[in-house]
Motif scaffolding. Structure first.
Motif, PDB file in Angstrom:
ATOM      1  N   SER A   1      -2.984  -0.405  -3.371  1.00 59.10           N
ATOM      2  CA  SER A   1      -1.803  -0.428  -2.506  1.00 59.10           C
ATOM      3  C   SER A   1      -1.351   0.972  -2.105  1.00 59.10           C
ATOM      4  N   ALA A   2      -0.676   1.041  -0.973  1.00 57.52           N
ATOM      5  CA  ALA A   2       0.026   2.275  -0.604  1.00 57.52           C
ATOM      6  C   ALA A   2       1.103   2.538  -1.645  1.00 57.52           C
TER       7      ALA A   2
ATOM      8  N   HIS B   1      13.083   4.490  14.115  1.00 59.09           N
ATOM      9  CA  HIS B   1      13.181   3.339  13.230  1.00 59.09           C
ATOM     10  C   HIS B   1      12.759   3.782  11.829  1.00 59.09           C
ATOM     11  N   GLY B   2      13.265   3.076  10.834  1.00 59.00           N
ATOM     12  CA  GLY B   2      12.854   3.329   9.466  1.00 59.00           C
ATOM     13  C   GLY B   2      11.825   2.310   9.022  1.00 59.00           C
ATOM     14  N   LEU B   3      11.310   2.483   7.809  1.00 60.84           N
ATOM     15  CA  LEU B   3      10.418   1.497   7.214  1.00 60.84           C
ATOM     16  C   LEU B   3      11.241   0.623   6.283  1.00 60.84           C
ATOM     17  N   ALA B   4      11.316  -0.666   6.612  1.00 62.89           N
ATOM     18  CA  ALA B   4      12.061  -1.608   5.772  1.00 62.89           C
ATOM     19  C   ALA B   4      11.087  -2.199   4.755  1.00 62.89           C
ATOM     20  N   ILE B   5      11.159  -1.713   3.524  1.00 60.32           N
ATOM     21  CA  ILE B   5      10.307  -2.218   2.448  1.00 60.32           C
ATOM     22  C   ILE B   5      10.819  -3.587   2.022  1.00 60.32           C
ATOM     23  N   THR B   6       9.892  -4.534   1.866  1.00 63.18           N
ATOM     24  CA  THR B   6      10.313  -5.884   1.466  1.00 63.18           C
ATOM     25  C   THR B   6       9.820  -6.286   0.078  1.00 63.18           C
ATOM     26  N   ARG B   7       8.706  -5.692  -0.388  1.00 60.12           N
ATOM     27  CA  ARG B   7       8.209  -6.052  -1.718  1.00 60.12           C
ATOM     28  C   ARG B   7       7.507  -4.848  -2.343  1.00 60.12           C
ATOM     29  N   VAL B   8       7.709  -4.675  -3.662  1.00 61.18           N
ATOM     30  CA  VAL B   8       7.168  -3.519  -4.377  1.00 61.18           C
ATOM     31  C   VAL B   8       6.524  -3.964  -5.684  1.00 61.18           C
TER      32      VAL B   8
ATOM     33  N   ALA C   1      -2.885  -1.902   5.836  1.00 64.59           N
ATOM     34  CA  ALA C   1      -4.274  -1.475   5.651  1.00 64.59           C
ATOM     35  C   ALA C   1      -4.658  -1.410   4.180  1.00 64.59           C
ATOM     36  N   GLN C   2      -3.677  -1.201   3.310  1.00 57.07           N
ATOM     37  CA  GLN C   2      -3.940  -1.123   1.873  1.00 57.07           C
ATOM     38  C   GLN C   2      -3.555  -2.435   1.183  1.00 57.07           C
ATOM     39  N   SER C   3      -3.897  -3.544   1.829  1.00 58.94           N
ATOM     40  CA  SER C   3      -3.572  -4.872   1.297  1.00 58.94           C
ATOM     41  C   SER C   3      -4.501  -5.226   0.145  1.00 58.94           C
ATOM     42  N   ALA C   4      -4.043  -6.109  -0.740  1.00 59.20           N
ATOM     43  CA  ALA C   4      -4.887  -6.582  -1.835  1.00 59.20           C
ATOM     44  C   ALA C   4      -6.140  -7.236  -1.257  1.00 59.20           C
ATOM     45  N   PRO C   5      -7.303  -6.983  -1.863  1.00 56.57           N
ATOM     46  CA  PRO C   5      -7.551  -6.334  -3.158  1.00 56.57           C
ATOM     47  C   PRO C   5      -7.712  -4.817  -3.098  1.00 56.57           C
ATOM     48  N   TYR C   6      -7.439  -4.174  -1.954  1.00 57.48           N
ATOM     49  CA  TYR C   6      -7.488  -2.719  -1.883  1.00 57.48           C
ATOM     50  C   TYR C   6      -6.328  -2.126  -2.682  1.00 57.48           C
TER      51      TYR C   6
ATOM     52  N   ARG D   1       5.734   6.032 -10.208  1.00 61.44           N
ATOM     53  CA  ARG D   1       4.933   5.477  -9.119  1.00 61.44           C
ATOM     54  C   ARG D   1       5.472   4.109  -8.708  1.00 61.44           C
ATOM     55  N   LEU D   2       5.552   3.895  -7.401  1.00 64.14           N
ATOM     56  CA  LEU D   2       6.035   2.637  -6.861  1.00 64.14           C
ATOM     57  C   LEU D   2       5.092   2.218  -5.744  1.00 64.14           C
ATOM     58  N   GLU D   3       4.444   1.063  -5.905  1.00 62.35           N
ATOM     59  CA  GLU D   3       3.537   0.567  -4.878  1.00 62.35           C
ATOM     60  C   GLU D   3       4.318  -0.261  -3.864  1.00 62.35           C
TER      61      GLU D   3
END
Length: 315
Positions: free
Chosen positions: A232-233, A283-290, A225-230, A241-243
């Motif tokens: 980021s989460a 389940h966990g959240l598998a982060i793939t890109r930051v 929902a917080q995808s570019a250009p919004y 801070r880590l997006e």
């Protein structure tokens, strides 16, 4: 019909473009001054610019409640006002002035998601469809009778940006279709079921802050929902801070404390999630890109060089 248009940003721009192409007579446009609010710099096609290109008089207002504007409206003698993405209350003496009242075009499936940023809120909440509604304005915001409504499905990997592009293309057919119904003399439209109504506030940076007590499924939708250009989460790692730019729900179930940087799974790094994560059923959240504070974008397995530690809501 003679039309006065109230609108702002790309939603208003698309509405005005549809009106110009519809054969109706657009006699005036009213829009807001440009804003530096993060969400109002996005999708910011100019209503004033488009109106000016077509020789349409333009008034710029924060609020439509001054005597000069009302006098200009009366002189314009509109059959109907058409509004889209007008950001402040329109008083009854304004919306009730035209012969056919005011048609408001809103990017949700009313009565749900009245108010602000409906696509983002709907995606976060796991709705299966979104859409655009044209309704007649009354004294309650986004609550008047529905003239026309169209929906599109939400796919399992859709972002808010995807949904914006899909719904903004509905503006023209919904707007012109609703005007055709009104011009034909139809006056009986669909009353909103107010027991189903929900009203949402503007998004702010606080709404993009990740709470690791949320279930992973909800967090994955927040990231989309917080995808570019919004904006980021985001979260914090070691005080910085880590997006979070992309993520998936983990295949495995992981137990422990929410926010724990736990395990490499495929191309992602799993973060423990959910208020009841201690049970090991989540389940966990598998982060793939930051994206880091200094603007570097990295794959999660490149950024997290070792497991352990926590992601937190505050530095």
């Amino acid at each position: 019909m003679r039309i006065v248009m109230f609108g702002y940003q790309t939603w208003g721009h698309r509405t005005l473009l549809a009106l110009l192409e519809s054969g109706h007579d657009v006699v005036m446009a009213v829009t807001h001054p440009r804003s530096e609010h993060a969400y109002e710099r996005i999708w910011s096609d100019s209503v004033a610019g488009l109106a000016g290109e077509h020789g349409i008089p333009v008034l710029i207002r924060d609020r439509p409640d001054d005597e000069e504007l009302f006098a200009r409206l009366k002189d314009a003698d509109p059959d109907i006002i058409v509004a889209n993405n007008w950001r402040t209350w329109i008083p009854p003496h304004v919306y009730g002035l035209p012969r056919h009242g005011t048609l408001n075009v809103h990017d949700s499936l009313l009565p749900k998601y009245a108010g602000f940023s409906p696509l983002i809120w709907a995606l976060v909440n796991g709705e299966t469809e979104v859409g655009v509604t044209a309704h007649l304005m009354d004294e309650e915001l986004d609550a008047g009778d529905i003239v026309l409504q169209r929906a599109v499905p939400v796919g399992p990997t859709d972002t808010a940006t995807d949904l914006f592009h899909r719904t903004v293309d509905l503006i023209a057919p919904v707007t012109t279709g609703a005007l055709d119904l009104i011009a034909s003399g139809q006056t009986a439209f669909t009353r909103q079921d107010r027991s189903l109504a929900s009203f949402f506030h503007k998004r702010s940076p606080e709404d993009s802050r990740i709470d690791w007590n949320w279930p992973a499924e909800d967090l994955e939708r927040l990231v989309r929902a917080q995808s570019a250009p919004y904006p980021s989460a985001f979260t914090f790692h070691r005080g910085r801070r880590l997006e979070i730019l992309s993520s998936v729900v983990s295949r495995g179930r992981y137990g422990g404390t929410p926010g724990r940087v736990f395990y490499r799974e495929g191309d992602g790094v799993v973060i423990v999630a959910g208020a009841d994560a201690r049970t090991g059923r989540n389940h966990g959240l598998a982060i793939t890109r930051v994206r880091t504070e200094d603007g570097r974008e990295l794959g999660a397995t490149e950024y997290f060089t070792s497991m352990g530690g926590y992601l937190t809501g505050r530095p």
